[in-house]
Write an enzyme that holds these catalytic residues in place. Structure first.
Site, PDB file in Angstrom:
ATOM      1  N   CYS A  10       0.769  -1.309  -0.105  1.00 55.06           N
ATOM      2  CA  CYS A  10      -0.218   0.103   0.067  1.00 55.06           C
ATOM      3  C   CYS A  10       0.872   0.895   0.216  1.00 55.06           C
ATOM      4  CB  CYS A  10      -0.710   0.203   1.130  1.00 55.06           C
ATOM      5  SG  CYS A  10      -1.960  -1.549   1.271  1.00 55.06           S
ATOM      6  N   ASN A  44     -10.048  -1.155   0.312  1.00 61.60           N
ATOM      7  CA  ASN A  44      -8.786  -0.843  -0.069  1.00 61.60           C
ATOM      8  C   ASN A  44      -7.956  -1.107  -1.451  1.00 61.60           C
ATOM      9  OD1 ASN A  44      -5.889  -1.158   0.304  1.00 61.60           O
ATOM     10  ND2 ASN A  44      -5.999  -1.969   2.122  1.00 61.60           N
ATOM     11  N   HIS A  87      -3.483   6.453   2.364  1.00 63.21           N
ATOM     12  CA  HIS A  87      -4.258   5.364   1.710  1.00 63.21           C
ATOM     13  C   HIS A  87      -5.702   5.036   2.264  1.00 63.21           C
ATOM     14  CE1 HIS A  87      -4.385   0.832   1.050  1.00 63.21           C
ATOM     15  NE2 HIS A  87      -3.765   0.846   2.579  1.00 63.21           N
TER      16      HIS A  87
HETATM   17  O1  UT7 Z   1      -3.740  -1.907   3.468  1.00 57.65           O
HETATM   18  C1  UT7 Z   1      -2.567  -2.110   4.641  1.00 57.65           C
HETATM   19  C2  UT7 Z   1      -3.486  -1.167   6.181  1.00 57.65           C
HETATM   20  N1  UT7 Z   1      -4.780  -1.658   5.958  1.00 57.65           N
HETATM   21  C3  UT7 Z   1      -4.896  -1.595   7.421  1.00 57.65           C
HETATM   22  O2  UT7 Z   1      -4.206  -0.993   8.241  1.00 57.65           O
HETATM   23  C4  UT7 Z   1      -6.048  -2.044   8.157  1.00 57.65           C
HETATM   24  C5  UT7 Z   1      -6.213  -1.482   9.624  1.00 57.65           C
HETATM   25  N2  UT7 Z   1      -7.522  -2.727  10.437  1.00 57.65           N
HETATM   26  C6  UT7 Z   1      -8.949  -2.313   9.958  1.00 57.65           C
HETATM   27  O3  UT7 Z   1      -9.349  -2.218   8.992  1.00 57.65           O
HETATM   28  C7  UT7 Z   1      -9.909  -3.155  11.063  1.00 57.65           C
HETATM   29  O4  UT7 Z   1      -8.851  -3.946  12.210  1.00 57.65           O
HETATM   30  C8  UT7 Z   1     -10.416  -4.565  10.433  1.00 57.65           C
HETATM   31  C9  UT7 Z   1     -12.006  -3.681   9.361  1.00 57.65           C
HETATM   32  C10 UT7 Z   1      -9.864  -5.249   9.956  1.00 57.65           C
HETATM   33  C11 UT7 Z   1     -11.445  -4.546  11.678  1.00 57.65           C
HETATM   34  O5  UT7 Z   1     -12.107  -4.439  12.552  1.00 57.65           O
HETATM   35  P1  UT7 Z   1     -11.800  -4.233  14.495  1.00 57.65           P
HETATM   36  O6  UT7 Z   1     -13.159  -2.883  14.183  1.00 57.65           O
HETATM   37  O7  UT7 Z   1     -11.329  -3.943  14.170  1.00 57.65           O
HETATM   38  O8  UT7 Z   1     -12.920  -5.463  13.790  1.00 57.65           O
HETATM   39  P2  UT7 Z   1     -12.109  -6.199  15.420  1.00 57.65           P
HETATM   40  O9  UT7 Z   1     -11.107  -7.255  14.027  1.00 57.65           O
HETATM   41  O10 UT7 Z   1     -11.452  -6.358  16.315  1.00 57.65           O
HETATM   42  O11 UT7 Z   1     -13.255  -7.637  15.136  1.00 57.65           O
HETATM   43  C12 UT7 Z   1     -14.570  -7.442  15.783  1.00 57.65           C
HETATM   44  C13 UT7 Z   1     -15.320  -8.047  15.683  1.00 57.65           C
HETATM   45  C14 UT7 Z   1     -15.148 -10.314  15.350  1.00 57.65           C
HETATM   46  O12 UT7 Z   1     -15.939 -10.500  16.630  1.00 57.65           O
HETATM   47  P3  UT7 Z   1     -15.912 -11.193  17.778  1.00 57.65           P
HETATM   48  O13 UT7 Z   1     -14.682 -11.611  18.155  1.00 57.65           O
HETATM   49  O14 UT7 Z   1     -15.708  -9.949  18.820  1.00 57.65           O
HETATM   50  O15 UT7 Z   1     -17.410 -12.253  18.494  1.00 57.65           O
HETATM   51  C15 UT7 Z   1     -14.283 -10.499  14.210  1.00 57.65           C
HETATM   52  O16 UT7 Z   1     -14.858 -11.340  14.405  1.00 57.65           O
HETATM   53  O17 UT7 Z   1     -15.939  -8.489  14.215  1.00 57.65           O
HETATM   54  C16 UT7 Z   1     -15.901  -9.590  13.759  1.00 57.65           C
HETATM   55  N3  UT7 Z   1     -16.183  -9.675  12.351  1.00 57.65           N
HETATM   56  C17 UT7 Z   1     -16.465  -9.262  11.351  1.00 57.65           C
HETATM   57  N4  UT7 Z   1     -18.837  -9.366  12.046  1.00 57.65           N
HETATM   58  C18 UT7 Z   1     -18.972  -9.070  10.655  1.00 57.65           C
HETATM   59  C19 UT7 Z   1     -14.750  -9.350  11.799  1.00 57.65           C
HETATM   60  N5  UT7 Z   1     -14.929  -9.335  10.240  1.00 57.65           N
HETATM   61  C20 UT7 Z   1     -16.181  -9.451  10.052  1.00 57.65           C
HETATM   62  C21 UT7 Z   1     -16.978  -8.968   8.863  1.00 57.65           C
HETATM   63  N6  UT7 Z   1     -18.627  -8.976   8.954  1.00 57.65           N
HETATM   64  N7  UT7 Z   1     -17.016  -8.625   7.738  1.00 57.65           N
END
Ligand code: UT7
Length: 357
Positions: free
Chosen positions: A123, A292, A262
């Site tokens: 990225c 992204n 980005h």
């Molecule tokens: O391009 C390179 C740079 N990219 C980045 O820097 C991306 C950085 N990270 C992010 O943008 C975010 O961390 C994400 C969008 C990837 C994830 O968001 P989050 O708020 O950090 O969610 P999480 O990973 O902490 O997940 C929270 C909950 C989990 O459930 P539990 O364990 O709390 O029961 C996940 O299983 O959300 C669940 N979850 C989803 N639920 C519905 C994860 N993905 C999904 C989904 N739909 N697609």
């Protein structure tokens, strides 16, 4: 064919001659993804800001996407491919490991005098490309450079993994830079790498060892991301590097007319903006339409803002790519491009939503 690699005798500034972008026509909405994984439009939109993403179909390639973005940038500059003498292609998802994407593009766009090579910096690749091209232009080695970013993550996404499959889209963007004896519009640059965070965002190849020796451990060639760690990395690193280059440019944050980051996640962009106290209207955001798109996300967003008149000649921009590596590339530049497309783009810029098969 190679050109002018003689020892330079003078130094130049760098100006911006053109910008362009391209995204494949097929759109996958958040609702479409509910057919593949347990997710919802509400979750994706509220956690990321993304509403849809463009993806390639059939044999559409990295080179096809990049060529379209370059043709758009050449139209923006009012130039043709023959004038280009350096092509840097930023891609982490090439069609072929070799020949390099830049070599294939040299042939496609008729840039017979140009040399070219690829940069695989995920990225951050577009900004790494701009800073690399600038070194050649400043030294007088080359006069006209295209930096093109093109990524197709839809082929490296595990479409059964909801943690990653909702995030990525495909696209390309290009910028044309020229050496200029009098003007320098690239006001400050900074590159950074923290290799200790390499395991947080990975895409492995699936190639195998010679069958006469011990086989390689089985793995996959899908994107893996530790979202929370990358989120923390981004919100800590990006304000730091933007402050640092604004300082290097002898400016303050108030001097920035626009910030193009980005397009990973709207929450990352907002958190960074809050930390820096930059008004939200200065932030250029289009991730809701494209997701992204890795290296392509900065030029896709910038191109849109140029075409709709938000970014005007003379404006000062900060640009930052960040991601796998972990790496970041940041620059402050003055938008000097006199865009030849303006006034002509209205009929062609809207992308139609087409039915998925
Ligand atoms: O391009 C390179 C740079 N990219 C980045 O820097 C991306 C950085 N990270 C992010 O943008 C975010 O961390 C994400 C969008 C990837 C994830 O968001 P989050 O708020 O950090 O969610 P999480 O990973 O902490 O997940 C929270 C909950 C989990 O459930 P539990 O364990 O709390 O029961 C996940 O299983 O959300 C669940 N979850 C989803 N639920 C519905 C994860 N993905 C999904 C989904 N739909 N697609």
């Amino acid at each position: 064919m190679s050109v002018n690699t003689n020892k330079p005798t003078t130094s130049f500034g760098v100006t911006i001659a053109g910008i362009g972008a391209y995204a494949p026509e097929t759109i996958i909405s958040n609702d479409d993804l509910t057919q593949l994984v347990d997710t919802s439009d509400e979750w994706i939109a509220s956690r990321t800001g993304i509403r849809q993403r463009h993806v390639v179909t059939g044999n559409q390639s990295i080179v096809d996407l990049a060529e379209n973005a370059i043709q758009d940038a050449l139209a923006s500059a009012g130039m043709d491919g023959e004038e280009v003498d350096l092509i840097i292609a930023a891609t982490s998802t090439p069609d072929t490991i070799y020949p390099a994407t830049a070599c294939q593009l040299q042939h496609r766009i008729g840039a017979s005098r140009a040399v070219g090579f690829d940069i695989a910096m995920a990225c951050s690749g577009f900004v790494y490309g701009i800073i690399t091209a600038s070194q050649f232009l400043r030294a007088g080695t080359y006069k006209t450079a295209i930096v093109v970013a093109s990524d197709i993550h839809s082929r490296y996404t595990d479409w059964s993994d909801r943690n990653t499959c909702v995030l990525f889209g495909d696209g390309a963007g290009a910028i044309i830079l020229k050496a200029d004896p009098e003007t320098d519009d690239i006001l400050a640059c900074e590159l950074g790498v923290d290799g200790s965070k390499g395991a947080e965002l990975t895409l492995h190849t699936s190639a195998q060892n010679c069958p006469l020796v011990k086989p390689r451990e089985p793995g996959n060639n899908y994107v893996y991301m530790n979202g929370r760690e990358m989120f923390k990395f981004a919100v800590n690193t990006v304000p730091m590097t933007i402050r640092s280059i604004v300082d290097k440019a002898g400016m303050t944050l108030d001097d920035l007319d626009h910030v193009v980051l980005h397009q990973a996640n709207i929450r990352i962009l907002q958190a960074m903006n809050e930390k820096m106290g930059i008004p939200e209207e200065k932030l250029i955001v289009n991730l809701q339409k494209y997701g992204n798109t890795s290296a392509a996300s900065v030029p896709l967003a910038l191109n849109e803002a140029v075409l709709d008149g938000r970014v005007k000649q003379g404006d000062v921009l900060a640009m930052c790519g960040f991601g796998a590596g972990a790496a970041w590339g940041t620059t402050v530049l003055r938008w000097s491009c006199v865009d030849q497309r303006l006034g002509k783009h209205q009929e062609t810029s809207d992308t139609q939503e087409i039915q998925l098969v």
